[in-house]
Design a protein around this motif. Structure first.
Motif, PDB file in Angstrom:
ATOM      1  N   THR A  65       0.813  -1.219   0.000  1.00 37.44           N
ATOM      2  CA  THR A  65       0.000   0.000   0.000  1.00 37.44           C
ATOM      3  C   THR A  65       0.851   1.276   0.000  1.00 37.44           C
ATOM      4  O   THR A  65       0.315   2.375   0.154  1.00 37.44           O
ATOM      5  CB  THR A  65      -0.938   0.025   1.219  1.00 37.44           C
ATOM      6  N   ALA A  66       2.146   1.133  -0.169  1.00 35.93           N
ATOM      7  CA  ALA A  66       3.038   2.300  -0.135  1.00 35.93           C
ATOM      8  C   ALA A  66       2.912   3.131  -1.412  1.00 35.93           C
ATOM      9  O   ALA A  66       2.764   2.596  -2.511  1.00 35.93           O
ATOM     10  CB  ALA A  66       4.480   1.846   0.052  1.00 35.93           C
ATOM     11  N   ASP A  67       2.972   4.440  -1.259  1.00 35.99           N
ATOM     12  CA  ASP A  67       2.999   5.350  -2.395  1.00 35.99           C
ATOM     13  C   ASP A  67       4.440   5.653  -2.814  1.00 35.99           C
ATOM     14  O   ASP A  67       4.697   6.027  -3.950  1.00 35.99           O
ATOM     15  CB  ASP A  67       2.309   6.671  -2.036  1.00 35.99           C
ATOM     16  N   LEU A  68       5.343   5.505  -1.863  1.00 36.60           N
ATOM     17  CA  LEU A  68       6.742   5.838  -2.093  1.00 36.60           C
ATOM     18  C   LEU A  68       7.635   4.901  -1.297  1.00 36.60           C
ATOM     19  O   LEU A  68       7.380   4.632  -0.120  1.00 36.60           O
ATOM     20  CB  LEU A  68       7.012   7.287  -1.656  1.00 36.60           C
ATOM     21  N   VAL A  69       8.670   4.379  -1.941  1.00 29.88           N
ATOM     22  CA  VAL A  69       9.705   3.612  -1.249  1.00 29.88           C
ATOM     23  C   VAL A  69      11.036   4.296  -1.511  1.00 29.88           C
ATOM     24  O   VAL A  69      11.364   4.629  -2.662  1.00 29.88           O
ATOM     25  CB  VAL A  69       9.769   2.146  -1.729  1.00 29.88           C
ATOM     26  N   ILE A  70      11.779   4.549  -0.441  1.00 30.27           N
ATOM     27  CA  ILE A  70      13.115   5.130  -0.568  1.00 30.27           C
ATOM     28  C   ILE A  70      14.112   4.127  -0.006  1.00 30.27           C
ATOM     29  O   ILE A  70      14.059   3.766   1.174  1.00 30.27           O
ATOM     30  CB  ILE A  70      13.231   6.463   0.194  1.00 30.27           C
TER      31      ILE A  70
END
Length: 218
Positions: A65-70
């Motif tokens: 459900t993540a919008d962004l992974v860094i």
């Protein structure tokens, strides 16, 4: 925005603090259980210990459900694996990865699931702008619909705030110190805390300008 950050070193914790201050849902991961334990209570984010190169752990952390992974670990190989998993297995919309060794920069592309490759020397604000796609800012980070700005300032030996306690610093109206980063570690900003050269501050502001914030400290 739901953000997943792998690597709780200095860079990862700073990014987590900024994104959380701008009212994002942030989860910070690190393979070192002891390090995660030390961060408990010092960051307003969800903290998890585990190997982000493992798909099962990434799923447990919320990759679906993540919008962004860094991927901000100190190991390029790990950052590539994390990026590939995030993009290919979990179809994360935006993936950013830190490039520790410039000689490996050519690997950090769409083939490895990387939308944004960020050199290790990139300033914090620029890194987050690139990672989140918030390109409408230069020195200020605007990530919240509520108009919350996060301003970064550093204390030098010449700063007027050096050796002052936080309570002694007259902040502009609508500004709050979110965290003080000392020796690479985020610190809860208690009023009696005395600033030292080398300290980095993240200030959350609803109204004050960047210049007003810098004037208060510099």
């Amino acid at each position: 925005m739901r953000a997943l950050i792998a690597g709780a070193g200095r860079l990862g914790t700073q990014i987590a603090q900024v994104l959380a201050a701008a009212r994002n849902d942030v989860t910070l991961l690190d393979i070192d259980e002891d390090h995660i334990a030390k961060l408990e209570g010092h960051l307003p984010v969800r903290l998890l210990a585990g190997d982000a190169c493992e798909p099962t752990f990434l799923e447990h952390a919320g990759a679906l459900t993540a919008d962004l992974v860094i991927a901000a670990t100190g190991n390029d190989e790990d950052n590539l694996v994390i990026s590939l998993l995030a993009k290919r297995q979990f179809t994360v919309p935006r993936v950013a990865a830190r490039v520790n060794d410039a000689e490996n920069a050519w690997l950090f592309d769409q083939n490895w699931g990387v939308d944004t490759a960020v050199p290790a020397a990139t300033p914090l604000i620029s890194l987050i702008e690139e990672a989140t796609g918030a390109t409408d800012t230069v020195a200020l980070l605007r990530l919240s619909k509520a108009g919350v700005d996060v301003i970064e300032t550093a204390i030098t030996p010449q700063s007027r705030a050096a050796s002052c306690t936080l309570a002694e610093i007259p902040l502009p109206a609508g500004a709050v110190i979110a965290t003080v980063i000392r020796d690479g570690q985020p610190t809860v900003p208690a009023p009696e805390m005395r600033l030292q050269p080398g300290d980095e501050l993240l200030v959350v502001s609803h109204a004050a300008t960047e210049q007003e914030i810098h004037t208060a400290f510099q």
